[in-house]
Design a protein around this motif. Structure first.
Motif, short mmCIF file in Angstrom:
data_model
loop_
_atom_site.label_atom_id
_atom_site.label_comp_id
_atom_site.label_asym_id
_atom_site.label_seq_id
_atom_site.Cartn_x
_atom_site.Cartn_y
_atom_site.Cartn_z
N ARG A 53 30.00 7.41 -27.76
CA ARG A 53 29.18 6.95 -28.88
C ARG A 53 27.93 7.81 -29.02
O ARG A 53 27.49 8.46 -28.07
N LYS A 54 27.37 7.83 -30.22
CA LYS A 54 26.17 8.62 -30.48
C LYS A 54 24.95 7.92 -29.87
O LYS A 54 24.90 6.69 -29.83
N ALA A 78 41.93 12.37 -17.88
CA ALA A 78 43.13 13.08 -17.41
C ALA A 78 42.98 13.54 -15.96
O ALA A 78 43.96 13.54 -15.20
N ASN A 79 41.77 13.93 -15.56
CA ASN A 79 41.53 14.44 -14.21
C ASN A 79 41.25 13.33 -13.20
O ASN A 79 40.94 13.61 -12.04
N GLY A 80 41.29 12.05 -13.63
CA GLY A 80 41.04 10.94 -12.71
C GLY A 80 39.60 10.88 -12.22
O GLY A 80 39.32 10.37 -11.14
N GLU A 81 38.68 11.40 -13.03
CA GLU A 81 37.28 11.46 -12.60
C GLU A 81 36.49 10.19 -12.93
O GLU A 81 35.30 10.11 -12.64
N LEU A 82 37.14 9.19 -13.54
CA LEU A 82 36.45 7.96 -13.89
C LEU A 82 36.97 6.79 -13.05
O LEU A 82 38.19 6.63 -12.89
N LEU A 83 36.07 5.99 -12.52
CA LEU A 83 36.43 4.80 -11.76
C LEU A 83 37.07 3.77 -12.69
O LEU A 83 37.99 3.05 -12.31
N GLU A 84 36.58 3.72 -13.91
CA GLU A 84 37.13 2.86 -14.96
C GLU A 84 36.72 3.46 -16.28
O GLU A 84 35.76 4.21 -16.36
N TRP A 85 37.46 3.10 -17.31
CA TRP A 85 37.02 3.47 -18.66
C TRP A 85 37.60 2.45 -19.63
O TRP A 85 38.59 1.78 -19.33
N ALA A 86 36.93 2.30 -20.75
CA ALA A 86 37.36 1.32 -21.74
C ALA A 86 36.92 1.78 -23.12
O ALA A 86 35.98 2.57 -23.27
N ALA A 89 34.26 -1.21 -29.52
CA ALA A 89 33.64 -1.00 -30.83
C ALA A 89 33.84 0.43 -31.32
O ALA A 89 32.93 1.05 -31.88
N GLY A 90 35.04 0.98 -31.07
CA GLY A 90 35.38 2.30 -31.58
C GLY A 90 34.91 3.47 -30.74
O GLY A 90 35.12 4.63 -31.10
N ASN A 91 34.28 3.20 -29.59
CA ASN A 91 33.82 4.26 -28.69
C ASN A 91 34.37 4.03 -27.29
O ASN A 91 34.70 2.91 -26.92
N ARG A 92 34.45 5.13 -26.51
CA ARG A 92 34.92 5.01 -25.13
C ARG A 92 33.75 5.13 -24.16
O ARG A 92 32.80 5.89 -24.40
N TYR A 93 33.84 4.36 -23.07
CA TYR A 93 32.82 4.35 -22.03
C TYR A 93 33.54 4.47 -20.69
O TYR A 93 34.62 3.92 -20.52
N LEU A 111 24.89 -0.36 -8.45
CA LEU A 111 25.10 -1.34 -9.50
C LEU A 111 25.79 -0.67 -10.69
O LEU A 111 25.38 0.40 -11.12
N LEU A 112 26.83 -1.30 -11.20
CA LEU A 112 27.46 -0.87 -12.45
C LEU A 112 27.19 -1.92 -13.49
O LEU A 112 27.35 -3.11 -13.24
N GLU A 113 26.79 -1.49 -14.67
CA GLU A 113 26.60 -2.40 -15.80
C GLU A 113 27.64 -2.01 -16.85
O GLU A 113 27.50 -1.00 -17.54
N ILE A 114 28.75 -2.79 -16.90
CA ILE A 114 29.88 -2.42 -17.73
C ILE A 114 30.48 -3.63 -18.43
O ILE A 114 30.11 -4.76 -18.14
N ASP A 115 31.43 -3.37 -19.34
CA ASP A 115 32.05 -4.46 -20.09
C ASP A 115 33.19 -5.09 -19.30
O ASP A 115 33.53 -4.66 -18.19
N LEU A 116 33.77 -6.13 -19.87
CA LEU A 116 34.82 -6.90 -19.21
C LEU A 116 36.02 -6.05 -18.82
O LEU A 116 36.51 -6.12 -17.69
N GLN A 117 36.50 -5.24 -19.75
CA GLN A 117 37.66 -4.40 -19.48
C GLN A 117 37.38 -3.48 -18.29
O GLN A 117 38.21 -3.32 -17.41
N GLY A 118 36.19 -2.90 -18.26
CA GLY A 118 35.79 -2.03 -17.16
C GLY A 118 35.70 -2.78 -15.84
O GLY A 118 36.13 -2.29 -14.79
#
Length: 197
Positions: A53-54, A78-86, A89-93, A111-118
Motif C-alpha cells: 500500500r502507498k 516466492a523466496n519464503g522470506e515472510l513469516l506470514e503475509w496477507a 483492502a486490496g493491498n498485501r502485508y 511484538l508483531l502487530e498484524i491482521d487476523l489472517q496473518g
C-alpha cells in the motif's frame, strides 16, 4: 530478564521470550497501543511489515512499514522470506522472517502487530507464539473510530467494517483478549503478558 546484546551467544530456547502477536479489527487502536508501549519500553522490538500500500501522510519507509512494489512483494513471498503475509483492502502485508528469528534468538521480546489472517499463519508456522486479540469496547465505538479517521474513501471504510465483523468473530482463536478502553491500561497489560518489567 535482561536482553542480551546483539552478536552474543544465542539465548537457550527454554528461556527465550515468546513471539507475541497483537491482532484485532481495523480501527481498534493497535498502532496507538503499540506506540504508547514502545515509548515507555523501547526495548520491545516491533517487527516492521512490508506492504504494497502507498504511505499515508507522515509515514516513513522502514519505520511504520517497508513500502514495496507488487514485484518486490512477489519475490519476498516466492523466496519464503515472510513469516506470514496477507491481502487486506486490496493491498498485501507481510512480516520479514529473518529479523524476527534473530531477535528472539538474542533473547529480545518481539511484538508483531498484524491482521487476523496473518495471526493465523503465524500460529501455523510458530505454534509457541502468544496471540493477543485487541477488542473494541463496543461495535459502535469501532464504527466511530473507523469513520472518524478521514483518511480513506467510503468504499474502503465499508470493506474495513465488513472485515471487522469477521475479525471480531475470530476472538476465540486467540490466547488472550484485551479490551481497548484505555491505551495506558492495555499497554500495561500487554507488557505483563510479554513479561517485560
Amino acid at each position: 530478564m535482561a536482553a542480551t546484546s546483539r552478536g552474543t551467544t544465542p539465548v537457550p530456547p527454554d528461556v527465550r521470550p515468546r513471539l507475541t502477536v497483537l491482532s484485532g479489527p481495523s480501527g481498534v487502536g493497535k498502532s496507538t497501543v503499540v506506540a504508547h508501549m514502545r515509548k515507555e519500553h523501547p526495548e520491545v522490538w516491533l517487527s516492521v511489515s512490508a506492504t504494497t500500500r502507498k504511505p499515508r501522510p507522515g509515514e516513513k519507509h522502514g519505520v511504520q512499514y517497508f513500502f514495496v512494489s507488487d514485484e518486490e512483494m512477489d519475490k519476498l513471498i516466492a523466496n519464503g522470506e515472510l513469516l506470514e503475509w496477507a491481502e487486506f483492502a486490496g493491498n498485501r502485508y507481510g512480516t520479514p522472517r529473518a529479523a524476527v528469528i534473530e531477535r528472539l534468538e538474542a533473547g529480545e521480546p518481539v511484538l508483531l502487530e498484524i491482521d487476523l489472517q496473518g495471526a493465523r499463519l503465524v500460529r501455523e508456522s510458530m505454534p509457541e507464539a502468544q496471540l493477543v486479540f485487541l477488542a473494541p469496547p463496543s461495535w459502535d465505538e469501532l464504527v466511530r473510530r473507523l469513520t472518524g479517521r478521514g483518511t480513506e474513501a467510503p468504499e474502503v471504510i465499508e470493506r474495513r467494517l465488513e472485515a471487522a465483523k469477521i475479525e471480531l468473530a475470530a476472538e476465540a482463536e486467540f490466547d488472550t483478549t484485551l479490551v481497548n478502553t484505555s491505551v495506558e491500561d492495555v499497554a500495561r497489560e500487554l507488557l505483563a503478558l510479554m513479561k517485560v518489567v
